[in-house]
Motif scaffolding. Structure first.
Motif, mmCIF file in Angstrom:
data_model
loop_
_atom_site.group_PDB
_atom_site.id
_atom_site.type_symbol
_atom_site.label_atom_id
_atom_site.label_comp_id
_atom_site.label_asym_id
_atom_site.label_seq_id
_atom_site.Cartn_x
_atom_site.Cartn_y
_atom_site.Cartn_z
ATOM 1 N N GLY A 1 -6.340 -5.945 -22.745
ATOM 2 C CA GLY A 1 -7.607 -5.982 -23.913
ATOM 3 C C GLY A 1 -8.794 -6.416 -23.138
ATOM 4 O O GLY A 1 -10.033 -5.951 -23.894
ATOM 5 N N ALA A 2 -9.154 -6.962 -22.628
ATOM 6 C CA ALA A 2 -10.678 -7.805 -21.643
ATOM 7 C C ALA A 2 -11.434 -7.073 -21.258
ATOM 8 O O ALA A 2 -10.655 -6.579 -20.184
ATOM 9 C CB ALA A 2 -10.396 -9.257 -20.834
ATOM 10 N N SER A 3 -12.189 -6.763 -21.303
ATOM 11 C CA SER A 3 -13.160 -6.337 -20.732
ATOM 12 C C SER A 3 -13.415 -6.628 -19.681
ATOM 13 O O SER A 3 -13.403 -5.829 -18.384
ATOM 14 C CB SER A 3 -14.643 -6.216 -21.666
ATOM 15 N N THR B 1 -6.004 -18.125 -13.155
ATOM 16 C CA THR B 1 -4.599 -18.396 -12.740
ATOM 17 C C THR B 1 -4.397 -16.627 -12.334
ATOM 18 O O THR B 1 -5.661 -15.690 -13.006
ATOM 19 C CB THR B 1 -3.688 -18.515 -13.194
ATOM 20 N N VAL B 2 -3.869 -16.008 -11.331
ATOM 21 C CA VAL B 2 -3.727 -13.950 -11.915
ATOM 22 C C VAL B 2 -3.370 -13.700 -12.641
ATOM 23 O O VAL B 2 -3.434 -13.001 -13.090
ATOM 24 C CB VAL B 2 -2.800 -14.323 -10.156
ATOM 25 N N ASP B 3 -2.184 -14.915 -13.096
ATOM 26 C CA ASP B 3 -1.165 -14.694 -14.365
ATOM 27 C C ASP B 3 -1.869 -14.141 -15.648
ATOM 28 O O ASP B 3 -2.177 -13.469 -16.504
ATOM 29 C CB ASP B 3 -0.301 -15.234 -14.836
ATOM 30 N N SER B 4 -3.471 -15.875 -15.427
ATOM 31 C CA SER B 4 -4.166 -15.343 -16.751
ATOM 32 C C SER B 4 -4.953 -14.618 -16.830
ATOM 33 O O SER B 4 -5.262 -13.621 -17.697
ATOM 34 C CB SER B 4 -4.461 -16.832 -17.323
ATOM 35 N N ALA B 5 -5.802 -14.768 -15.448
ATOM 36 C CA ALA B 5 -6.479 -12.906 -15.436
ATOM 37 C C ALA B 5 -6.382 -12.159 -15.519
ATOM 38 O O ALA B 5 -6.282 -10.593 -16.015
ATOM 39 C CB ALA B 5 -7.162 -13.127 -13.993
ATOM 40 N N PHE B 6 -4.461 -11.419 -14.965
ATOM 41 C CA PHE B 6 -4.120 -10.494 -15.260
ATOM 42 C C PHE B 6 -3.905 -10.438 -16.645
ATOM 43 O O PHE B 6 -4.542 -8.571 -17.779
ATOM 44 C CB PHE B 6 -2.450 -10.313 -14.365
ATOM 45 N N GLN B 7 -2.883 -11.281 -17.774
ATOM 46 C CA GLN B 7 -2.645 -11.299 -18.729
ATOM 47 C C GLN B 7 -4.588 -10.655 -19.480
ATOM 48 O O GLN B 7 -3.808 -9.807 -20.941
ATOM 49 C CB GLN B 7 -2.142 -12.171 -19.584
ATOM 50 N N SER B 8 -5.466 -11.333 -19.793
ATOM 51 C CA SER B 8 -6.326 -10.741 -19.759
ATOM 52 C C SER B 8 -6.703 -9.597 -20.268
ATOM 53 O O SER B 8 -7.162 -8.594 -21.030
ATOM 54 C CB SER B 8 -7.829 -11.531 -19.353
ATOM 55 N N GLY C 1 -8.069 -17.826 -26.830
ATOM 56 C CA GLY C 1 -8.931 -16.811 -26.441
ATOM 57 C C GLY C 1 -8.259 -15.668 -26.756
ATOM 58 O O GLY C 1 -9.249 -14.861 -27.009
ATOM 59 N N LEU C 2 -6.883 -15.447 -26.049
ATOM 60 C CA LEU C 2 -6.539 -14.287 -26.158
ATOM 61 C C LEU C 2 -5.462 -13.867 -27.256
ATOM 62 O O LEU C 2 -5.915 -12.407 -27.469
ATOM 63 C CB LEU C 2 -4.980 -13.991 -25.090
ATOM 64 N N GLU C 3 -5.982 -14.952 -27.915
ATOM 65 C CA GLU C 3 -4.608 -14.588 -29.148
ATOM 66 C C GLU C 3 -6.186 -13.752 -30.388
ATOM 67 O O GLU C 3 -6.100 -13.154 -30.921
ATOM 68 C CB GLU C 3 -4.089 -15.438 -29.871
ATOM 69 N N LEU C 4 -7.043 -14.410 -30.865
ATOM 70 C CA LEU C 4 -8.729 -14.436 -31.027
ATOM 71 C C LEU C 4 -8.896 -12.569 -30.581
ATOM 72 O O LEU C 4 -9.294 -11.838 -31.360
ATOM 73 C CB LEU C 4 -9.940 -15.542 -31.110
#
Length: 118
Positions: A96-98, A85-92, A61-64
């Motif tokens: 650029g995730a809203s 995870t905290v990492d996945s939320a932060f990375q999202s 999903g992040l790549e998309l």
């Protein structure tokens, strides 16, 4: 004119339930079961928001999301995940995730989150 959303999730049942729910609440929803299908449907300016599953076979999903934002910087992207995870939320958010929503979630919670962006 109804706000238009792109919903991308490899789980067919979840995709259909969310799609039907959002359609019944005034949104026009296009469904895609993977990133490739989403990219085939996507055109800059066509969607106000993309609701994207984090973990999918092939492109995640992040790549998309990065591709969609590059093509249309105005689109809001909401990442859904069942593996928080905290990492996945932060990375999202860094990518650029809203926003970020954790599965399982209440459909009303999703509706409220989407409503805060469009």
């Amino acid at each position: 004119m109804k706000p238009k959303l792109l919903l991308v999730d490899d789980d067919q049942l979840l995709r259909e339930v969310i799609g039907d729910f959002l359609s019944s609440h005034g949104y026009e929803v296009d469904l895609a079961d993977n990133a490739d299908s989403a990219l085939e449907k996507f055109e800059p300016g066509k969607y106000q928001l993309a609701l994207i599953d984090y973990m999918m076979p092939g492109m995640n999903g992040l790549e998309l999301m990065k591709i969609l934002l590059k093509q249309d910087p105005k689109i809001f992207c909401l990442i859904m995940t069942g593996y928080p995870t905290v990492d996945s939320a932060f990375q999202s958010v860094v990518d650029g995730a809203s926003d970020y929503i954790v599965k399982p979630f209440q459909l009303k919670e999703l509706l409220n989150t989407i409503g805060s962006y469009i």
